[in-house]
Write an enzyme that holds these catalytic residues in place. Structure first.
Site, PDB file in Angstrom:
ATOM      1  N   ASP A   1      -0.977  -5.675   9.040  1.00  0.00           N
ATOM      2  CA  ASP A   1      -1.990  -4.712   8.614  1.00  0.00           C
ATOM      3  C   ASP A   1      -3.218  -5.512   8.186  1.00  0.00           C
ATOM      4  OD1 ASP A   1      -3.535  -2.711   7.544  1.00  0.00           O
ATOM      5  OD2 ASP A   1      -1.989  -1.909   6.227  1.00  0.00           O
TER       6      ASP A   1
ATOM      7  N   TRP B   1       0.857  -1.182   0.000  1.00  0.00           N
ATOM      8  CA  TRP B   1       0.000   0.000   0.000  1.00  0.00           C
ATOM      9  C   TRP B   1       0.898   1.239   0.000  1.00  0.00           C
ATOM     10  CZ3 TRP B   1      -2.090   2.619   4.870  1.00  0.00           C
ATOM     11  CH2 TRP B   1      -3.061   3.562   4.545  1.00  0.00           C
TER      12      TRP B   1
ATOM     13  N   LYS C   1     -13.659  -0.791   5.996  1.00  0.00           N
ATOM     14  CA  LYS C   1     -14.204  -1.601   4.908  1.00  0.00           C
ATOM     15  C   LYS C   1     -15.291  -2.548   5.396  1.00  0.00           C
ATOM     16  CE  LYS C   1     -10.436   0.110   2.916  1.00  0.00           C
ATOM     17  NZ  LYS C   1      -9.496   1.020   3.623  1.00  0.00           N
TER      18      LYS C   1
ATOM     19  N   ALA D   1      -6.691  -4.783   7.101  1.00  0.00           N
ATOM     20  CA  ALA D   1      -7.641  -3.745   6.684  1.00  0.00           C
ATOM     21  C   ALA D   1      -8.891  -4.297   6.028  1.00  0.00           C
ATOM     22  CB  ALA D   1      -6.947  -2.763   5.727  1.00  0.00           C
TER      23      ALA D   1
END
Length: 393
Positions: free
Chosen positions: A207, A126, A242, A209
């Protein structure tokens, strides 16, 4: 004084959004920005979120500050969602301003613990990972990850890369639904990653997400849970943007697993301190939405059902796109799209091919050919497939 400021390069994705908005062509397709969109192109408020907000509005009698680390009920609910049976004796946590805030606070915490650390990040990753590291002046190196020929994980190269980390270094991993590629390690490969971390003594920072966007809530957390159980120290940055669809509420959490007792209390104190120095008390509204949903059996079931609808929609679009490309190209070289998971896939197109699709077909994707599957619908999939083939990808 302000005249001494230097111009900053605009964020590429935000710049792409500006181009898309300015394009007056009918039928334009936005595959750049990383938000979920329904078949009508809207990012909806989830049913359970609306109900939770109504409950909060009716029952909340104060807007006073919460704790520096956020409310305990939110932190407990998120620990359960991410870790399953959360080991409370090893766990320190703090609510953050989104998943991005969790990443930044996590890196600050790690640097407090070891100023000499090197952060190992996947190539690609990212873009904001690298942007934050550079802004912090933090040393980092990239490890190989994506195979541009197979559009899968170049696992042997990845394992060799993370194996170069030293004790006290940090290895940044995507827990599921790798952004920007959509390619993920298998369960067996995750075990090998954990074994490598055990050997080197490097600390994993995960991470997470997109939990629930890949193979399901528990499946998407499986690698994180396995690493948390095996490794003595683990950092997890999780986002609710999300899977709860509360992007603008900026709801995230940082979790640290280490030794229990005094060491845990020391970590918890450092997390609260970092929040105080950065923004003091974290925002509460999004966190309260999440805890309200997760603590109510009916709301939780409703949320999980809608999240599963979202996941299945994206899987269906992946299958449709792969089949369209197989038909148009007479080749199975695009089948990787069906096997990727999450919102994104990297096509492997050149910047010139991406530019051609934008110029000829009003299709907007990031220059590295990352496309947001959730930006498609059943009608736009054939348009994209045709543009991919015509561009010579």
């Amino acid at each position: 004084m302000f005249g001494n400021l230097k111009p900053q390069a605009p964020d590429k994705i935000l710049a792409l959004m500006g181009e898309y908005k300015a394009d007056t062509r009918q039928g334009k397709i936005d595959l750049g920005v990383g938000v979920y969109k329904d078949p009508n192109g809207l990012t909806p408020v989830m049913r359970a979120v609306k109900t939770a907000e109504q409950k909060i509005w009716e029952s909340q009698d104060s807007k006073a500050y919460t704790g520096l680390a956020g409310t305990q009920d939110y932190r407990d609910a998120m620990a359960g969602l991410v870790l399953g049976e959360a080991p409370a004796d090893r766990l320190a946590s703090a609510a953050t301003v989104g998943g991005t805030g969790a990443i930044r606070q996590g890196l600050e915490l790690l640097r407090m613990a070891n100023p000499d650390m090197v952060v190992h990040v996947s190539d690609p990753t990212w873009p904001n990972h690298l942007s934050i590291l550079k802004f912090m002046g933090q040393d980092f190196v990239e490890y190989p990850y994506f195979d541009n020929d197979t559009r899968g994980v170049d696992f042997e190269a990845m394992l060799d890369g993370i194996g170069r980390a030293k004790k006290g270094d940090v290895v940044l991993l995507h827990g599921c639904c790798h952004n920007p590629t959509g390619a993920n390690p298998t369960a067996e490969q995750w075990e090998a990653i954990a074994e490598s971390l055990e050997k080197t003594g490097a600390v994993p920072m995960i991470d997470l997400a997109y939990q629930g966007f890949g193979d399901g809530l528990d499946a998407d957390a499986a690698a994180t849970r396995m690493i948390a159980a095996r490794l003595p120290e683990v950092l997890i940055a999780a986002s609710c943007s999300k899977n709860f669809g509360i992007y603008r509420e900026r709801t995230g959490i940082l979790m640290a697993l280490g030794e229990g007792g005094e060491a845990r209390d020391l970590t918890q104190g450092a997390m609260a301190y970092l929040n105080r120095q950065t923004y003091s008390f974290p925002p509460d509204h999004g966190a309260r939405i999440v805890s309200t949903i997760l603590e109510d059996a009916d709301l939780s079931a409703n949320w999980k059902a809608e999240l599963e609808e979202v996941r299945q929609t994206m899987l269906g679009l992946r299958t449709q796109l792969a089949e369209e490309l197989r038909s148009l190209s007479g080749s199975d070289k695009f089948d990787f799209i069906e096997h990727h998971r999450g919102m994104f896939s990297r096509l492997g197109a050149t910047p010139e091919q991406v530019a051609k699709m934008k110029a000829d077909s009003a299709i907007y994707m990031v220059g590295d050919s990352r496309l947001n599957i959730a930006g498609l619908n059943r009608d736009s999939v054939p348009v994209l497939a045709r543009a991919i083939v015509e561009a010579g990808v």
